[in-house]
Design a protein around this motif. Sequence first.
Motif, PDB file in Angstrom:
ATOM      1  N   LEU A  81       0.823  -1.208   0.000  1.00 29.94           N
ATOM      2  CA  LEU A  81       0.000   0.000   0.000  1.00 29.94           C
ATOM      3  C   LEU A  81       0.860   1.263   0.000  1.00 29.94           C
ATOM      4  N   ALA A  82       1.991   1.219   0.712  1.00 30.76           N
ATOM      5  CA  ALA A  82       2.907   2.362   0.663  1.00 30.76           C
ATOM      6  C   ALA A  82       3.486   2.519  -0.743  1.00 30.76           C
ATOM      7  N   ASN A  83       3.776   1.404  -1.391  1.00 28.94           N
ATOM      8  CA  ASN A  83       4.227   1.458  -2.781  1.00 28.94           C
ATOM      9  C   ASN A  83       3.137   2.025  -3.686  1.00 28.94           C
ATOM     10  N   TYR A  84       1.891   1.635  -3.400  1.00 27.68           N
ATOM     11  CA  TYR A  84       0.765   2.151  -4.193  1.00 27.68           C
ATOM     12  C   TYR A  84       0.706   3.673  -4.067  1.00 27.68           C
ATOM     13  N   PHE A  85       0.830   4.166  -2.838  1.00 31.13           N
ATOM     14  CA  PHE A  85       0.814   5.611  -2.606  1.00 31.13           C
ATOM     15  C   PHE A  85       1.957   6.287  -3.356  1.00 31.13           C
ATOM     16  N   ALA A  86       3.134   5.678  -3.310  1.00 33.21           N
ATOM     17  CA  ALA A  86       4.285   6.252  -4.010  1.00 33.21           C
ATOM     18  C   ALA A  86       4.013   6.359  -5.507  1.00 33.21           C
ATOM     19  N   GLY A  87       3.399   5.315  -6.067  1.00 33.93           N
ATOM     20  CA  GLY A  87       3.054   5.370  -7.483  1.00 33.93           C
ATOM     21  C   GLY A  87       2.069   6.481  -7.786  1.00 33.93           C
ATOM     22  N   ALA A  88       1.132   6.727  -6.857  1.00 32.85           N
ATOM     23  CA  ALA A  88       0.149   7.792  -7.057  1.00 32.85           C
ATOM     24  C   ALA A  88       0.785   9.171  -6.974  1.00 32.85           C
ATOM     25  N   VAL A  89       1.871   9.289  -6.228  1.00 32.41           N
ATOM     26  CA  VAL A  89       2.583  10.575  -6.143  1.00 32.41           C
ATOM     27  C   VAL A  89       3.405  10.802  -7.410  1.00 32.41           C
ATOM     28  N   LEU A  90       4.153   9.801  -7.823  1.00 35.90           N
ATOM     29  CA  LEU A  90       5.018   9.955  -8.993  1.00 35.90           C
ATOM     30  C   LEU A  90       4.218  10.048 -10.285  1.00 35.90           C
ATOM     31  N   LEU A  91       3.088   9.329 -10.335  1.00 33.06           N
ATOM     32  CA  LEU A  91       2.267   9.287 -11.538  1.00 33.06           C
ATOM     33  C   LEU A  91       0.831   9.625 -11.151  1.00 33.06           C
ATOM     34  N   PRO A  92       0.538  10.897 -10.857  1.00 37.54           N
ATOM     35  CA  PRO A  92      -0.784  11.289 -10.362  1.00 37.54           C
ATOM     36  C   PRO A  92      -1.886  10.926 -11.353  1.00 37.54           C
TER      37      PRO A  92
END
Length: 477
Positions: free
Chosen positions: A270-281
Amino acid sequence: MRRKLFAGPAVRRLREEAGWAQGDLAKKLGISAGYLNQIEHGQRPLSAAVLVELARVFKVDVSAFSENDEHRLLVDLRDALAEPILATVPTGQAELKATIQYAPGIARAVVHLQAAYRAMEDKYQALDGTLLSSEQLTARAGLVFPYDEVRDFFHRIGNYVDSLDHQGEALRAELRAEPAVLHEALIDRLATRHKFKVVFDRSLGSERAMRRLDRSTKTIAIDGYAESSSQNFALAHQLALLEARDAIDETVRHATFRSADAGAVCEIALANYFAGAVLLPYTDFLASARRHRHDLSLLARLFGTSFEQVGHRLSTLQRPKAMGIPFYFLRVDRAGNITKRHSATRLRFARYGGACPLWNVHEAFETPDRILVQVAEMPDGVRYLSLAQAITKAGIGHSAPRRRYAIGLGCELRDAGQVVYADELDITNPKQVVKIGTSCRLCERSDCTQRAFPPAGGSIHVDHDSRFVVPYRLGPN
């Protein structure tokens, strides 16, 4: 015309979990018990006023009463009942809908039972008998390994986590950072908001971590030799643990994992998911993906990310009312082990072992500088546009180990016109189709010349007077 919202099963489930009688909930909502009874039995839709009150009383988002969950349960139940040992029992669409409407708990139990059966079948038929020692078997009393339980969870939710996706996108908007300056913006956020100093570890020892947090010194060490896209991902992952902890904990809590290990693995995911949402909004990335027809290399360049990060993100674009193409995503090592797998499509991966040898993801290692394109057909007849490219994660120094993987990405052929890679194929030509399967243990194709093992549970016929590429013929199950 606006569609009426029927959410009887969701209302009844929440009421029963709260331990309330219908009369108790009706009083809290300010409606009659008879009206509530009609809602729960699907005879009356939810009005806007009642929907708001339900969300207030149960302290949930109004999306909890969406029909998407019912539709997903219907799809899962239909899939479960298609299991060969159950397929002999005819079930019509009306009967399935009635089960979802009046007995959702039984429907979920059937889905879980079928998942457990499939996991057990995979475990004992696809795993080599020496994979687990007796000590490991004793330590793992559960039916499903933690990683598999987490993968099942993400498959169940369509590989989309709404709360984290919106929060990650909001953080990126707050940073107001273009890809070229995102690195500095993430470091500044950690410093100003959380008082953590970011340092870059350029030591050459084997103990150099991708990311290491030292709470005593308020320091975050990032691998100084990693690609900038990997460094940004590690920084965004750390921000997830600091700023999205409530959403992560809530998601894990509602997942009801069987073990603490599965919950811990899910927190990382889930933390990785959040990171992906930040880098690729989400909104910007979806618009760019559509505009450039899902050109992965171009998208990676535009957003300053890696090919793998773009592929993974494409498999998560399932936001309600703003859905992208459903993609599957996987990462395979040279031995054929699937080390990552996510799917918003109907495609199912083998729980254990590798993938079908005819899949182009294996061929990618032979041509590391090319994106391979293939039309693949699964045994259920569904065809996919399958993309594959090999990647290398290099170490530092001449003798440092290099990790090599192949990335696989694909969508159903009906969506292929929206993907630039389909332009080089005649997708209507049956000669372009490669018939693949989940794995040899689970594939019943009788004409495959790459078969390594007979399908589990099937019989074989050996003719001593004839020898073909595969030294046996498949018999009836």
